[in-house]
Enzyme design. Structure first.
Site, PDB file in Angstrom:
ATOM      1  N   ASP A 177       0.852  -1.178   0.000  1.00 43.32           N
ATOM      2  CA  ASP A 177       0.000   0.000   0.000  1.00 43.32           C
ATOM      3  C   ASP A 177       0.894   1.237   0.000  1.00 43.32           C
ATOM      4  O   ASP A 177       1.826   1.317   0.789  1.00 43.32           O
ATOM      5  CB  ASP A 177      -0.861  -0.015   1.274  1.00 43.32           C
ATOM      6  CG  ASP A 177      -2.312   0.289   1.005  1.00 43.32           C
ATOM      7  OD1 ASP A 177      -2.578   1.396   0.489  1.00 43.32           O
ATOM      8  OD2 ASP A 177      -3.167  -0.562   1.305  1.00 43.32           O
ATOM      9  N   ASP A 237      -3.202   4.474  -2.235  1.00 42.39           N
ATOM     10  CA  ASP A 237      -4.279   4.989  -1.392  1.00 42.39           C
ATOM     11  C   ASP A 237      -4.737   6.387  -1.837  1.00 42.39           C
ATOM     12  O   ASP A 237      -3.899   7.281  -2.030  1.00 42.39           O
ATOM     13  CB  ASP A 237      -3.755   5.069   0.053  1.00 42.39           C
ATOM     14  CG  ASP A 237      -4.849   5.292   1.068  1.00 42.39           C
ATOM     15  OD1 ASP A 237      -5.752   4.448   1.158  1.00 42.39           O
ATOM     16  OD2 ASP A 237      -4.802   6.313   1.777  1.00 42.39           O
ATOM     17  N   GLU A 244      -6.491   3.765  -5.837  1.00 36.23           N
ATOM     18  CA  GLU A 244      -7.783   3.867  -5.148  1.00 36.23           C
ATOM     19  C   GLU A 244      -8.304   5.263  -5.420  1.00 36.23           C
ATOM     20  O   GLU A 244      -7.699   6.255  -5.004  1.00 36.23           O
ATOM     21  CB  GLU A 244      -7.625   3.642  -3.645  1.00 36.23           C
ATOM     22  CG  GLU A 244      -8.979   3.501  -2.970  1.00 36.23           C
ATOM     23  CD  GLU A 244      -9.022   4.008  -1.535  1.00 36.23           C
ATOM     24  OE1 GLU A 244      -9.915   3.590  -0.797  1.00 36.23           O
ATOM     25  OE2 GLU A 244      -8.184   4.841  -1.156  1.00 36.23           O
ATOM     26  N   HIS A 281     -11.113  -3.868   3.201  1.00 34.12           N
ATOM     27  CA  HIS A 281     -11.012  -3.572   4.637  1.00 34.12           C
ATOM     28  C   HIS A 281     -11.827  -2.346   5.048  1.00 34.12           C
ATOM     29  O   HIS A 281     -11.864  -2.012   6.231  1.00 34.12           O
ATOM     30  CB  HIS A 281      -9.540  -3.354   4.993  1.00 34.12           C
ATOM     31  CG  HIS A 281      -8.972  -2.155   4.299  1.00 34.12           C
ATOM     32  ND1 HIS A 281      -8.816  -2.100   2.930  1.00 34.12           N
ATOM     33  CD2 HIS A 281      -8.569  -0.956   4.762  1.00 34.12           C
ATOM     34  CE1 HIS A 281      -8.345  -0.915   2.599  1.00 34.12           C
ATOM     35  NE2 HIS A 281      -8.174  -0.195   3.684  1.00 34.12           N
ATOM     36  N   ASP A 282     -12.420  -1.643   4.093  1.00 36.83           N
ATOM     37  CA  ASP A 282     -13.231  -0.454   4.408  1.00 36.83           C
ATOM     38  C   ASP A 282     -14.724  -0.726   4.284  1.00 36.83           C
ATOM     39  O   ASP A 282     -15.534   0.177   4.510  1.00 36.83           O
ATOM     40  CB  ASP A 282     -12.912   0.692   3.434  1.00 36.83           C
ATOM     41  CG  ASP A 282     -11.513   1.253   3.610  1.00 36.83           C
ATOM     42  OD1 ASP A 282     -10.978   1.190   4.730  1.00 36.83           O
ATOM     43  OD2 ASP A 282     -10.964   1.764   2.607  1.00 36.83           O
TER      44      ASP A 282
HETATM   45  O1  TEU Z   1      -9.742   4.861   1.980  1.00 35.84           O
HETATM   46  C1  TEU Z   1     -10.178   6.030   1.387  1.00 35.84           C
HETATM   47  C2  TEU Z   1     -11.619   6.202   1.126  1.00 35.84           C
HETATM   48  O2  TEU Z   1     -11.981   7.142   0.462  1.00 35.84           O
HETATM   49  C3  TEU Z   1     -12.649   5.338   1.678  1.00 35.84           C
HETATM   50  O3  TEU Z   1     -12.475   4.005   1.432  1.00 35.84           O
HETATM   51  C4  TEU Z   1     -12.934   5.637   3.111  1.00 35.84           C
HETATM   52  O4  TEU Z   1     -11.906   5.325   3.974  1.00 35.84           O
HETATM   53  C5  TEU Z   1     -14.095   4.849   3.586  1.00 35.84           C
HETATM   54  O5  TEU Z   1     -15.068   4.847   2.643  1.00 35.84           O
HETATM   55  C6  TEU Z   1     -14.626   5.454   4.814  1.00 35.84           C
HETATM   56  O6  TEU Z   1     -15.769   4.728   5.113  1.00 35.84           O
HETATM   57  C7  TEU Z   1      -8.382   4.690   2.144  1.00 35.84           C
HETATM   58  C8  TEU Z   1      -8.095   3.443   2.950  1.00 35.84           C
HETATM   59  O7  TEU Z   1      -8.553   2.322   2.239  1.00 35.84           O
HETATM   60  C9  TEU Z   1      -8.722   3.578   4.297  1.00 35.84           C
HETATM   61  O8  TEU Z   1      -8.585   2.415   5.073  1.00 35.84           O
HETATM   62  C10 TEU Z   1      -8.062   4.752   4.981  1.00 35.84           C
HETATM   63  O9  TEU Z   1      -8.697   5.002   6.199  1.00 35.84           O
HETATM   64  C11 TEU Z   1      -8.120   6.019   4.129  1.00 35.84           C
HETATM   65  O10 TEU Z   1      -7.758   5.790   2.774  1.00 35.84           O
HETATM   66  C12 TEU Z   1      -7.157   7.045   4.642  1.00 35.84           C
HETATM   67  O11 TEU Z   1      -5.842   6.661   4.370  1.00 35.84           O
END
Ligand code: TEU
Ligand code: CA
Length: 559
Positions: free
Chosen positions: A99, A200, A257, A331-332
């Site tokens: 990542d 990310d 992402e 994971h989100d």
């Molecule tokens: O996620 C960014 C993002 O825009 C979303 O997935 C958001 O975290 C989520 O919808 C909130 O509910 C990335 C990572 O995947 C996430 O785990 C991190 O928290 C975020 O960036 C910040 O680095």
């Protein structure tokens, strides 16, 4: 025909290291824990492992708040362990991507510590500092995790921008020194042999330098800054520069992402001149088929037609012009079987149906740890059991004026911790994830749902995944073929055709628990066919009439 590439033919397995496997029994998953399970991962048939952040971090956001890009989080192990992991993964003929979190760092990164010291600090400009407006923040933007996106810093009497948590200050990509330092760190990891990056929120790097207020939606306190920080004016320049400075020197894969990106951006960013830039991106459109696009906690009726429209749009839009990344969860997001399937009455059937979707779509499939055994959402009764900063913020803020029960039910459905409970290896204490107290509780259903049981059951979701992955690999049309939706008007069934040269495949997925009869359109030649795989053993079809059981999925090869 689409160009062939190794990363198009690969299946990716995503690991959330904290929750995967704890080798030294401190309650936290670690690098050695992953090494101990590589045989299991290889045996799934996957090709690439994506590791969520493993860098040094105070863990305000479980590693997405990095305090040192060149150190490994102590709890996970050390650099030697990571080097061993890379070597072992390669020995098994797999690849590994890390990542890359470079939109922000931790506030404990030494850059930020120095930056916040004084307005004259040599690193002041590494982050985004602004004066307030009449005792208010510089603009009305809300943070993605709730509250204002600006934090006032007493010492220098200015605000810094944090699109996520207050402990995640945004880097200032306008600053060439920042960019060069990031590029150096990227090369440092690539030179250790990693095979690419998952980037990310990579489309948030360039902010509109006017920092205008955003629109305030009804009942909201903060403005929506996303038009000014998503896909900003210099984003393409920054990423092309990253290509020239780093990426183009390596045979790697990159997946961005990119919330709110759109197909035109996906196409444009896939190349710089004739070189591959972002090989593929995670868009978020299908993450809003059952909830409000702007407020993830507001659920809406799941809309299958919308899902079909989104896949048609992206699959057709990127055909020969880019490449898709296919995911249903990560994971989100909530667990896929709880969200799009039916964990209560048809857990196995619906999880297999979703596996079929994931592995028959155009694009590289991403399988999230635990989905291969049909792990489900968790319902902790007590907010004290939750660990995710976004979830805890939501609870604190919302229970000020709404009932706890209402807020808890949103959390049960949508919390990111649904996907972060430990991997369920067997039915012994703590599912053999750890022998001490886990950092987050397990889902109590681990005695029923676990890897050991799945390995021994020939009809398990796990064995279906293995078979489905092989089916994809053995039938290149499922990778490179074009895509056409069938039976669009049907509100219960998702059906599509994949065609590659003279090979034709038909995929039929019943998305609900009803028994149904469908008839195939006349232009489908259904005289000669092989049923390659299904989640039921007793399929019924007669000429063009197909009888579907709850969540039934069928993959036919037509000839
Ligand atoms: O996620 C960014 C993002 O825009 C979303 O997935 C958001 O975290 C989520 O919808 C909130 O509910 C990335 C990572 O995947 C996430 O785990 C991190 O928290 C975020 O960036 C910040 O680095
Ligand atoms: Ca550990």
């Amino acid at each position: 025909m689409q160009d062939k590439k190794w990363w198009k033919e690969a299946v990716v397995y995503q690991i959330y290291p904290r929750s995967f496997n704890d080798s030294n029994n401190d309650g936290i998953g670690d690098i050695n824990g992953i090494i101990n399970k590589l045989e299991y991962i290889k045996d799934l048939g996957v090709d690439i492992i994506w590791l969520c952040p493993i860098y040094k971090s105070p863990n305000a956001d479980n590693g997405y708040d990095i305090s040192d890009y060149q150190k490994v989080l102590d709890e996970f192990g050390d650099l030697d362990d990571v080097e061993t992991l890379i070597k072992e993964v390669h020995n098994k003929n797999m690849k590994i991507i890390l990542d890359l979190v470079v939109n922000h760092t931790s506030d404990e990164h030494h850059w930020f510590i120095k930056s916040r010291e004084s307005r004259e600090s040599s690193l002041r400009d590494y982050y985004i500092w602004k004066d307030g407006k009449d005792n208010n923040p510089p603009n009305n933007w809300g943070s993605i995790f709730g509250g204002s996106a600006w934090k006032y810093d007493q010492k220098t009497k200015q605000y810094y921008l944090h699109l996520f948590d207050v402990k995640q200050p945004d880097l200032n990509w306008e600053n060439i020194e920042v960019r060069n330092k990031i590029y150096r760190r990227m090369r440092w990891w690539l030179d250790k042999g990693i095979d690419g990056f998952r980037m990310d929120v990579i489309n948030m790097l360039s902010k509109d330098q006017r920092f205008p207020d955003g629109n305030i939606q009804k009942d909201e306190k903060y403005g929506d800054g996303s038009p000014y920080f998503l896909n900003g004016p210099k984003l393409y320049d920054y990423l092309s520069e990253m290509g020239e400075e780093v990426l183009f020197d390596y045979d790697i894969m990159t997946v961005g992402e990119t919330p709110g990106f759109g197909i035109d951006n996906a196409k444009m960013f896939s190349k710089h001149e004739d070189k591959d830039l972002l090989n593929m991106v995670f868009h978020f459109e299908h993450m809003a088929v059952d909830r409000d696009n702007k407020n993830k906690w507001n659920d809406q009726q799941f809309n299958l037609k919308l899902l079909k429209d989104i896949y048609s749009k992206w699959n057709k839009g990127l055909y020969k012009k880019g490449w898709n990344a296919v995911y249903l969860g990560n994971h989100d997001q909530p667990r896929i079987v709880s969200r799009f399937g039916n964990e209560i009455n048809y857990r196995k059937e619906s999880a297999k149906m979703l596996a079929t979707l994931l592995l028959t779509m155009p694009g590289t499939p991403y399988l999230y740890q635990g989905d291969e055994i049909g792990m489900t959402n968790v319902k902790f009764e007590d907010i004290g059991k939750y660990r995710d900063v976004e979830t805890i913020n939501h609870y604190r803020r919302e229970t000020k004026n709404r009932s706890k029960n209402e807020v808890m039910s949103e959390i049960h459905r949508t919390s990111r911790d649904n996907a972060r409970t430990p991997m369920q290896w067997d039915d012994s204490v703590n599912a053999d994830f750890t022998k001490s107290t886990p950092w987050i509780n397990l889902n109590p259903n681990y005695k029923e749902i676990n890897v050991k049981k799945s390995l021994n059951d020939k009809d398990s979701i796990l064995n279906y995944y293995k078979k489905m992955i092989q089916t994809r690999k053995n039938n290149k049309a499922l990778i490179y073929g074009d895509y056409n939706t069938l039976l669009y008007e049907n509100n219960s069934v998702f059906a599509y055709k994949r065609t590659y040269k003279n090979l034709k495949y038909l995929i039929i997925l019943n998305f609900f628990s009803d028994y149904l009869e469908i008839s195939l359109p006349d232009n489908i030649d259904f005289n000669n066919f092989d049923l390659l795989i299904s989640n039921y053993n007793d399929n019924e079809h007669n000429n063009k009439e197909i009888y579907l059981k709850p969540y039934e999925s069928l993959v036919f090869k037509l000839s």
